[in-house]
Write an enzyme that holds these catalytic residues in place. Structure first.
Site, PDB file in Angstrom:
ATOM      1  CE  LYS A   4      -3.018  -2.454  -0.213  1.00 21.67           C
ATOM      2  NZ  LYS A   4      -4.016  -2.113  -1.173  1.00 21.67           N
ATOM      3  CG  HIS A  44      -5.007  -0.674   3.780  1.00 23.98           C
ATOM      4  ND1 HIS A  44      -5.237  -0.189   2.500  1.00 23.98           N
ATOM      5  CD2 HIS A  44      -4.188   0.230   4.374  1.00 23.98           C
ATOM      6  CE1 HIS A  44      -4.589   0.952   2.341  1.00 23.98           C
ATOM      7  NE2 HIS A  44      -3.940   1.226   3.459  1.00 23.98           N
ATOM      8  CG  ASN A  45      -7.354  -1.597  -0.596  1.00 23.22           C
ATOM      9  OD1 ASN A  45      -6.362  -1.344   0.082  1.00 23.22           O
ATOM     10  ND2 ASN A  45      -7.289  -1.768  -1.891  1.00 23.22           N
ATOM     11  CB  SER A  96      -0.907   0.036   1.230  1.00 21.24           C
ATOM     12  OG  SER A  96      -1.646   1.238   1.215  1.00 21.24           O
TER      13      SER A  96
HETATM   14  C1  6PG Z   1      -3.202   1.361  -1.676  1.00 19.85           C
HETATM   15  C2  6PG Z   1      -4.493   1.446  -2.421  1.00 19.85           C
HETATM   16  C3  6PG Z   1      -4.476   0.777  -3.749  1.00 19.85           C
HETATM   17  C4  6PG Z   1      -5.811   0.762  -4.467  1.00 19.85           C
HETATM   18  C5  6PG Z   1      -6.266   2.091  -4.926  1.00 19.85           C
HETATM   19  C6  6PG Z   1      -7.483   2.061  -5.840  1.00 19.85           C
HETATM   20  O1  6PG Z   1      -3.247   0.851  -0.576  1.00 19.85           O
HETATM   21  O2  6PG Z   1      -2.174   1.802  -2.194  1.00 19.85           O
HETATM   22  O3  6PG Z   1      -5.490   0.821  -1.648  1.00 19.85           O
HETATM   23  O4  6PG Z   1      -4.057  -0.547  -3.544  1.00 19.85           O
HETATM   24  O5  6PG Z   1      -5.689  -0.047  -5.577  1.00 19.85           O
HETATM   25  O6  6PG Z   1      -6.512   2.917  -3.857  1.00 19.85           O
HETATM   26  O7  6PG Z   1      -8.561   1.390  -5.303  1.00 19.85           O
HETATM   27  P1  6PG Z   1     -10.017   1.653  -5.946  1.00 19.85           P
HETATM   28  O8  6PG Z   1      -9.817   1.768  -7.423  1.00 19.85           O
HETATM   29  O9  6PG Z   1     -10.841   0.452  -5.613  1.00 19.85           O
HETATM   30  O10 6PG Z   1     -10.501   2.919  -5.355  1.00 19.85           O
END
Ligand code: 6PG
Length: 503
Positions: A207, A210-211, A135
């Site tokens: 992870k 986290h998202n 991330s």
């Molecule tokens: C991170 C982010 C990343 C994620 C984007 C887009 O931790 O660096 O979570 O992994 O892919 O933020 O996510 P969305 O397109 O679903 O908004």
């Protein structure tokens, strides 16, 4: 090219791959890189030669055979390709070039069940597999991401020196992120924002959560912005300054910081501020949805996280909303006079909702670990999210502290620090949600977080009636409050003693 000279390999030179490769090279490791379209690899190597002091440690290869031949044994190869089919295809094409003991590391946003399957398949061939959450976007990958590796402990031991070196660092005592290094001058000291999360899919599950938290964090910020805009009539730059100010206190976080920046960004292609011209439809790549659907499957009430996903879906119905806005009426929005008071109230609503959102994310992980046989260390998880990742925030230190005080904490809201914060902020939180409702301004994340708080703190809920309804039409049985738990009753509804309905 000398054989077995590179410490690690990397496949997939999109933005994340390029930046992580440079970060690894900056830390003194020789890294062999490959991209399916060789031209991208050649461009990357030639650009790096011009701009990057560590470029001598980048070795580019046009075939997987050459790439794998260049690696020290056991080989370590990072995949940063599109999650899903592309990952399977890449692994398949890599297999003929690997030997027992080699380690494949998937750094994409993979679904944890895919990671479990891939590890099993590779283990059966004598290979090792690590599914690592990465991330922090482009800058994180370049100067210090938060890394969430899952897999066997002995595979992790092989990868750990590199992952520890390239991860973001936080201060051991305060948990504060140590500032990002310039290229070629990695941060020395500090606790790395990585740790072995657990076996098989644990890293990718964490992870994903986290998202999910990232989704709700972003949605809460958007609702705060929208309330200030609509109830106070503030311009984007003025709201940006409010976020800048909030970033100095307990809300301090990467997402609050960039929101301050975004809102004050003038439109370079016209008048005013860029954010006012960005189309109001949010995209999503699926990790928020996975989080919400995992919560539904496991029966974890992560309603605010799910609401954040639905809010994006609703935003995407742009044309339908434009049509509906002409047909469906709501109350007139009334301006609020006392701007300072409303801003303070919104700040509290944001903080309280954030506590609920994180409580839901941690509840979800607590439930998932029972199903998948993991043993997650929640204090450490909060710590490795302190730096590098998108949800990095001062607040996370309080979560680490909460689990240090009580490792068996049932729900974050019960920790004394968070409980006090909820008690202090709830009156404002309720005012803000009520104002939104009265003025027809949607606040799905603030409202659902509040409903979660109120539901969780209710010793009794109306589910007595619901269970009676189930028993009435489906003989699903019910337990009684005046008898021991686990004894189930059924009534042949309607039964005697019920007042007769008047005709
Ligand atoms: C991170 C982010 C990343 C994620 C984007 C887009 O931790 O660096 O979570 O992994 O892919 O933020 O996510 P969305 O397109 O679903 O908004």
């Amino acid at each position: 090219m000398s054989t077995e000279s590179a410490d690690i390999g990397l496949i997939g030179l999109a933005v994340m791959g390029q930046n992580l490769a440079l970060n690894i090279a900056d830390h003194g490791y020789t890294i062999a890189v490959y991209n399916r379209h060789a031209e991208k690899m050649r461009d990357f190597i030639s650009q790096s030669k011009k701009n990057e002091p560590s470029s001598a440690r980048l070795l580019g290869f046009e075939t997987l055979e050459e790439l794998t031949r260049s690696l020290k044994r056991p080989r370590k190869i990072i995949l940063l390709v599109k999650a899903g089919e592309a990952t399977d295809k890449t692994i398949e094409s890599l297999l003929p070039h690997l030997e027992p003991g080699d380690i494949v590391i998937d750094g994409g946003n993979a679904h944890w069940l895919d990671t479990i399957r891939r590890e099993k398949d590779l283990n059966a061939k004598g290979l090792r597999f690590i599914g690592s959450g990465v991330s922090g976007g482009e800058t994180g990958a370049r100067f210090g991401p938060s890394l969430m590796p899952g897999g066997s402990a002995e595979a992790w031991a092989e990868l750990a020196p590199i992952w520890n070196a390239v991860a973001a660092k936080v201060d051991a005592q305060t948990g504060s992120p140590l500032s990002g290094a310039a290229p070629g001058s990695p941060v020395a000291g500090g606790v790395p924002c990585t740790a072995h999360i657990g076996p098989d899919g644990a890293g990718h599950y964490v992870k994903m959560v986290h998202n999910g938290i990232e989704y709700i964090d972003m949605q809460l910020i958007c609702e705060a912005y929208w309330l200030m805009k609509n109830l106070l009539g503030l311009g984007s730059d003025a709201i940006g300054k409010v976020f800048q100010d909030w970033n100095q206190g307990e809300l301090s976080s990467y997402l609050i910081e960039i929101t301050g920046d975004i809102l004050q960004q003038p439109d370079t292609a016209g008048d005013g501020f860029l954010v006012d011209k960005v189309l109001d439809t949010a995209g999503q790549k699926g990790t928020g949805l996975w989080t919400a659907s995992s919560a539904l499957e496991l029966g974890v009430p992560a309603n605010a996280i799910a609401e954040a996903v639905f809010a994006r879906s609703l935003s995407a119905l742009k044309e339908e909303r434009v049509e509906a806005s002409k047909l469906l009426q709501g109350p007139e929005t009334k301006r609020v006079e006392d701007a300072a008071a409303l801003i303070a109230a919104i700040r509290d609503a944001l903080y309280c909702s954030k506590i609920c959102a994180y409580a839901q994310g941690f509840q979800l992980m607590a439930e998932a670990q029972k199903i998948y046989g993991w043993n997650l260390d929640f204090g450490t998880l909060a710590q490795i999210w302190r730096g590098g990742c998108i949800i990095r925030a001062r607040f996370l230190q309080k979560i680490t502290d909460a689990y240090a005080i009580d490792p068996g904490l049932k729900n974050l809201m019960l920790d004394p620090y968070f409980r006090d914060a909820l008690h202090r902020g709830q009156s404002h939180w309720r005012d803000v949600v009520a104002l939104g409702v009265r003025n027809g301004i949607p606040t799905p994340a603030f409202s659902s977080a509040l409903a979660y708080f109120d539901g969780y703190r209710s010793a009794r809920l109306p589910a007595n009636l619901l269970q009676a309804q189930r028993d009435y039409f489906g003989a699903h049985t019910y337990e009684r409050t005046d008898r021991p738990r686990g004894q189930f009753y059924h009534l042949d509804w309607p039964a005697e003693g019920r007042p007769q309905l008047q005709a």
